[in-house]
Design a protein around this motif. Structure first.
Motif, mmCIF file in Angstrom:
data_model
loop_
_atom_site.group_PDB
_atom_site.id
_atom_site.type_symbol
_atom_site.label_atom_id
_atom_site.label_comp_id
_atom_site.label_asym_id
_atom_site.label_seq_id
_atom_site.Cartn_x
_atom_site.Cartn_y
_atom_site.Cartn_z
ATOM 1 N N ASP A 125 3.021 -1.452 -13.923
ATOM 2 C CA ASP A 125 1.859 -1.911 -12.825
ATOM 3 C C ASP A 125 2.085 -1.212 -11.634
ATOM 4 O OD1 ASP A 125 0.319 -3.372 -14.526
ATOM 5 O OD2 ASP A 125 1.301 -5.352 -14.115
ATOM 6 N N PHE A 126 3.344 -1.298 -11.149
ATOM 7 C CA PHE A 126 3.985 -0.564 -9.895
ATOM 8 C C PHE A 126 3.562 1.035 -9.905
ATOM 9 C CE2 PHE A 126 7.343 1.778 -7.555
ATOM 10 C CZ PHE A 126 7.132 1.449 -6.366
ATOM 11 N N LYS A 162 3.620 -5.493 -1.422
ATOM 12 C CA LYS A 162 3.261 -5.871 -2.580
ATOM 13 C C LYS A 162 4.379 -5.855 -3.742
ATOM 14 C CE LYS A 162 -0.458 -5.600 -5.811
ATOM 15 N NZ LYS A 162 -1.791 -4.969 -6.390
ATOM 16 N N TYR A 163 5.332 -5.076 -3.725
ATOM 17 C CA TYR A 163 6.460 -4.778 -4.755
ATOM 18 C C TYR A 163 7.804 -4.655 -3.809
ATOM 19 C CZ TYR A 163 2.573 -3.995 -8.043
ATOM 20 O OH TYR A 163 1.528 -4.213 -8.683
ATOM 21 N N ARG A 221 10.671 -3.441 -6.256
ATOM 22 C CA ARG A 221 10.488 -2.298 -6.986
ATOM 23 C C ARG A 221 10.388 -0.998 -6.277
ATOM 24 N NH1 ARG A 221 10.880 0.613 -10.397
ATOM 25 N NH2 ARG A 221 9.217 1.132 -12.263
#
Length: 258
Positions: free
Chosen positions: A217-218, A234-235, A238
């Motif tokens: 998804d990232f 959001k991440y 990551r």
């Protein structure tokens, strides 16, 4: 001099079937699933990296890469595939090495892959012979991938051939102000964008057991080139991991997938 004697069905899509076709190397590559890759002679670092990864992934899944032996995207596509998994179509006689900067690459393809040309030994490349070469490159592939191209570039002539042959055209996602030719193709819905290399490769893989990897998804989020701050929000964890592992690159405050 070796002359191809058997009919190559892919070439029937050309305006006129070649009256002669010379070769040096492994003709068995013509029987493989083939994808033609063309593009700018002076591509960006981003385009070079993605085409290298794409060519490498395709050849590992049984696909042969066809290109024109030129500098830039052509050379990257050939090198990414490996000399034993690629076909170089030349705008000159197969005994010549043009451009000279690719002499080593073309020699390796001669030994392990396949060189093709419509021109007699000793024939030097001319402006019109590049056009002839381009049509043959496009005809040999099941589809055409354009790594990078400006609107007024010679690469767009290859696109014209693909459209006339009704072949699917694929391009890389590019930034504003770069690769105006491929961006126009996408805008006019004449080309599809390769957003995921694994999905694209799976479509053409000759391995019946090929399975799509689990979607990240990232990485999918990053294909839209978000700002660093957007990705970090959001991440958070990551982003750092992906940057350290070389999956992404941060340029001008934006994220690009490598």
């Amino acid at each position: 001099m070796n002359i191809v004697k058997n009919e190559i069905h892919e070439l029937l899509s050309m305006k006129s079937y070649p009256s002669q076709l010379f070769y040096d190397g492994n003709l068995e590559l013509l029987k493989r699933t083939k994808i033609s890759i063309v593009g700018s002679r002076k591509p960006t670092k981003y385009s070079r990296e993605i085409i290298q990864k794409l060519s490498s992934a395709l050849c590992k899944n049984g696909v042969c890469i066809v290109s024109g032996g030129a500098m830039g995207i052509d050379a990257v596509a050939h090198a990414g595939a490996g000399s034993s998994n690629t076909i170089a179509v030349l705008p000159c006689g197969i005994d010549l090495r043009y451009p000279a900067v690719n002499k080593s690459l073309l020699n390796d393809i001669q030994k392990n892959g396949l060189l093709l040309s419509q021109f007699e030994l000793g024939f030097c490349a001319t402006p019109w012979s590049f056009v002839v070469r381009n049509e043959l490159v496009v005809a040999l592939g099941d589809v055409l991938v354009v790594g990078e191209a400006e609107i007024d570039s010679g690469t767009m002539r290859s696109v014209e051939f693909a459209l006339k042959m009704k072949k699917e055209i694929f391009v890389l996602p590019q930034r504003f102000g770069e690769s105006s030719g491929t961006n126009l193709l996408v805008k006019e819905q004449r080309a599809k964008v390769i957003y995921d290399i694994d999905e694209f490769v799976a479509r053409f893989s000759t391995s019946k057991n090929q399975q799509l990897p689990k979607r990240d998804d990232f990485i999918e989020f990053c294909t839209a080139n978000p700002t660093y701050d957007e990705a970090l929000a959001k991440y958070p964890q990551r982003v750092f991991e992906a940057e350290l592992s070389g999956e992404i690159e941060i340029l001008g405050g934006k994220i690009f997938v490598l």
